[in-house]
Design a protein around this motif. Sequence first.
Motif, PDB file in Angstrom:
ATOM      1  N   ILE A 180       0.857  -1.188   0.000  1.00 41.21           N
ATOM      2  CA  ILE A 180       0.000   0.000   0.000  1.00 41.21           C
ATOM      3  C   ILE A 180       0.896   1.242   0.000  1.00 41.21           C
ATOM      4  O   ILE A 180       1.876   1.303   0.731  1.00 41.21           O
ATOM      5  CB  ILE A 180      -0.914  -0.005   1.251  1.00 41.21           C
ATOM      6  CG1 ILE A 180      -1.781  -1.265   1.275  1.00 41.21           C
ATOM      7  CG2 ILE A 180      -1.765   1.259   1.300  1.00 41.21           C
ATOM      8  CD1 ILE A 180      -2.692  -1.440   0.096  1.00 41.21           C
ATOM      9  N   ALA A 181       0.549   2.215  -0.832  1.00 41.01           N
ATOM     10  CA  ALA A 181       1.341   3.447  -0.921  1.00 41.01           C
ATOM     11  C   ALA A 181       1.135   4.314   0.329  1.00 41.01           C
ATOM     12  O   ALA A 181       0.019   4.362   0.851  1.00 41.01           O
ATOM     13  CB  ALA A 181       0.930   4.235  -2.157  1.00 41.01           C
ATOM     14  N   PRO A 182       2.166   5.012   0.780  1.00 41.15           N
ATOM     15  CA  PRO A 182       3.552   4.908   0.307  1.00 41.15           C
ATOM     16  C   PRO A 182       4.212   3.643   0.846  1.00 41.15           C
ATOM     17  O   PRO A 182       4.261   3.430   2.059  1.00 41.15           O
ATOM     18  CB  PRO A 182       4.212   6.159   0.901  1.00 41.15           C
ATOM     19  CG  PRO A 182       3.382   6.503   2.102  1.00 41.15           C
ATOM     20  CD  PRO A 182       2.001   6.001   1.857  1.00 41.15           C
ATOM     21  N   VAL A 183       4.710   2.826  -0.056  1.00 37.56           N
ATOM     22  CA  VAL A 183       5.245   1.519   0.334  1.00 37.56           C
ATOM     23  C   VAL A 183       6.453   1.680   1.270  1.00 37.56           C
ATOM     24  O   VAL A 183       6.649   0.880   2.179  1.00 37.56           O
ATOM     25  CB  VAL A 183       5.602   0.684  -0.920  1.00 37.56           C
ATOM     26  CG1 VAL A 183       6.173  -0.666  -0.531  1.00 37.56           C
ATOM     27  CG2 VAL A 183       4.361   0.472  -1.776  1.00 37.56           C
ATOM     28  N   THR A 184       7.232   2.731   1.052  1.00 35.58           N
ATOM     29  CA  THR A 184       8.366   2.981   1.951  1.00 35.58           C
ATOM     30  C   THR A 184       7.890   3.019   3.397  1.00 35.58           C
ATOM     31  O   THR A 184       8.533   2.471   4.283  1.00 35.58           O
ATOM     32  CB  THR A 184       9.039   4.328   1.637  1.00 35.58           C
ATOM     33  OG1 THR A 184       8.024   5.313   1.450  1.00 35.58           O
ATOM     34  CG2 THR A 184       9.931   4.239   0.411  1.00 35.58           C
ATOM     35  N   ARG A 185       6.748   3.657   3.597  1.00 33.43           N
ATOM     36  CA  ARG A 185       6.241   3.802   4.961  1.00 33.43           C
ATOM     37  C   ARG A 185       5.701   2.467   5.485  1.00 33.43           C
ATOM     38  O   ARG A 185       5.976   2.082   6.614  1.00 33.43           O
ATOM     39  CB  ARG A 185       5.156   4.878   4.987  1.00 33.43           C
ATOM     40  CG  ARG A 185       4.608   5.180   6.366  1.00 33.43           C
ATOM     41  CD  ARG A 185       3.951   6.551   6.385  1.00 33.43           C
ATOM     42  NE  ARG A 185       3.115   6.762   7.550  1.00 33.43           N
ATOM     43  CZ  ARG A 185       3.580   7.090   8.757  1.00 33.43           C
ATOM     44  NH1 ARG A 185       4.868   7.233   8.953  1.00 33.43           N
ATOM     45  NH2 ARG A 185       2.750   7.268   9.754  1.00 33.43           N
ATOM     46  N   HIS A 186       4.951   1.768   4.631  1.00 30.95           N
ATOM     47  CA  HIS A 186       4.340   0.515   5.103  1.00 30.95           C
ATOM     48  C   HIS A 186       5.392  -0.550   5.391  1.00 30.95           C
ATOM     49  O   HIS A 186       5.232  -1.356   6.305  1.00 30.95           O
ATOM     50  CB  HIS A 186       3.291   0.016   4.100  1.00 30.95           C
ATOM     51  CG  HIS A 186       2.015   0.791   4.182  1.00 30.95           C
ATOM     52  ND1 HIS A 186       0.836   0.265   4.656  1.00 30.95           N
ATOM     53  CD2 HIS A 186       1.746   2.084   3.865  1.00 30.95           C
ATOM     54  CE1 HIS A 186      -0.113   1.196   4.623  1.00 30.95           C
ATOM     55  NE2 HIS A 186       0.415   2.313   4.141  1.00 30.95           N
ATOM     56  N   ILE A 187       6.470  -0.560   4.609  1.00 29.40           N
ATOM     57  CA  ILE A 187       7.560  -1.496   4.913  1.00 29.40           C
ATOM     58  C   ILE A 187       8.365  -0.972   6.097  1.00 29.40           C
ATOM     59  O   ILE A 187       8.704  -1.727   7.016  1.00 29.40           O
ATOM     60  CB  ILE A 187       8.453  -1.717   3.674  1.00 29.40           C
ATOM     61  CG1 ILE A 187       7.684  -2.513   2.616  1.00 29.40           C
ATOM     62  CG2 ILE A 187       9.762  -2.439   4.056  1.00 29.40           C
ATOM     63  CD1 ILE A 187       8.449  -2.757   1.324  1.00 29.40           C
TER      64      ILE A 187
END
Length: 332
Positions: A180-187
Motif C-alpha cells: 500500500i502506498a507509500p510503500v516505503t512507509r508501510h515497509i
Amino acid sequence: MPDYSWLEKSELWSRRHLLKIGLAGLGVTGAAIAARNLWKPAPSEIKIPSLPGRTPTKPAGVDPLKFLRDFDYGTVTQENGRTVREFRVEARTTPIRLNSATSFITWNLNGQVPAPTFRANEGDRIRVIFYNRAGHSHSLHFHGVHESEMDGVKPVRNDKVFIYEFDAEPFGVHLYHCHIAPVTRHIGKGLYGMFIVDPPNPRPPADEMVLIMAGYDTNNDKKNELYAFNGVPHYYMEHPVPIQKDQLIRLYVLNMIEFDAAATFHLHANLFKVYRTGRTLEPTEETDVITMGTAERHILEFSYRYPGKYMFHPHQDAIAEAGCMGVFDVIS
Ligand SMILES: [Cu+2]
C-alpha cells in the motif's frame, strides 16, 4: 512453530465465521484446521546450541533469538491430491521498544516485526488467510510467480479478510510485504517477512537462520535513524548468537532497508559461499562482503574453524553503528 492459539480461540475462526467469509467453500474445515502441527521438518544431526537468557521485548512480540530459527511451515493438508499449506496472519498496529529511549508504532503481522518466515516446498499450494485488524488498509504482496489477482497490490481494508492462494514457485529465498502506498512507509513500519521455497531435493543439513536487515524512520524525515537485524536494534550485540564450531551455517539474508539504496553484509574472520536469491544448489561465488539492493536476498553458507566471538554487519558502518550489527559466538 508460532503460537496461533489466540487465532483458533477467537470467535473469528468459528465455523460460522469461516462459512461467512467463504473459507468453507475452499475446502477448509474444522478437521483441516485441527490437522495443524501434523507435519514437521525432518530431524537432522545438526546441533543447535541452547540459547542464552533473553530479554523479553513484549509487548513488541519480538524475540530476535527465537525468530532466527523460527520457520512457519503452515498447516498442512491434502486437497485433491496435492499439498496445501495454510498460513493465518493478522495485521495489527502495536508499539515496539527499539531502545531505552525510543518506542515506535509498528504495522505488523501477528504482533511481530519481522512477520513470520513462511516456508514451503516447491510446488506446494500456498493459502494465506490475511485478516486486517490494523485500523487502516494493508495488503500482502509476495515475490515469486503467481496470478495477477494474487499479486497483493489491492488494499485490504480494516476488518476485512483476503485469502491469497498460489503455488510456491520457484524455489529460492523470497519475501513478502505490504504494497500500500507509500510503500516505503508501510515497509518501514514493519510489514515485511521472508518466504522460503525449498528445492525438490533438499539442501544439506545445516544450522539455518534468517537475518532480515531493516531501518526505522523514527521522525518521518524519510531517512532511517535506527537499523536492525530481525527487528530490534543492537540485539545480537547484546545477545550473541551461539553457533557450533565446524558446523555448516546457512543464513537466509534479506535486505528490507528503505531509503538507503543498498546495504552490504559482511562476516568477520571468514568467507561465505553465495547462492544468489537461493536460486542455485551450487554456490556462485565466495566472499566476505556482499552488496544487496532493497529486497535482494541470498543464501550464505559458512562454518567457523576457531571458537570465539565474530561480528557480522553491513559494511556501511553508519548503518551498522545505528543498530544493524551482531555477533556469532562460536562454541566448540
Ligand atoms: Cu501496509
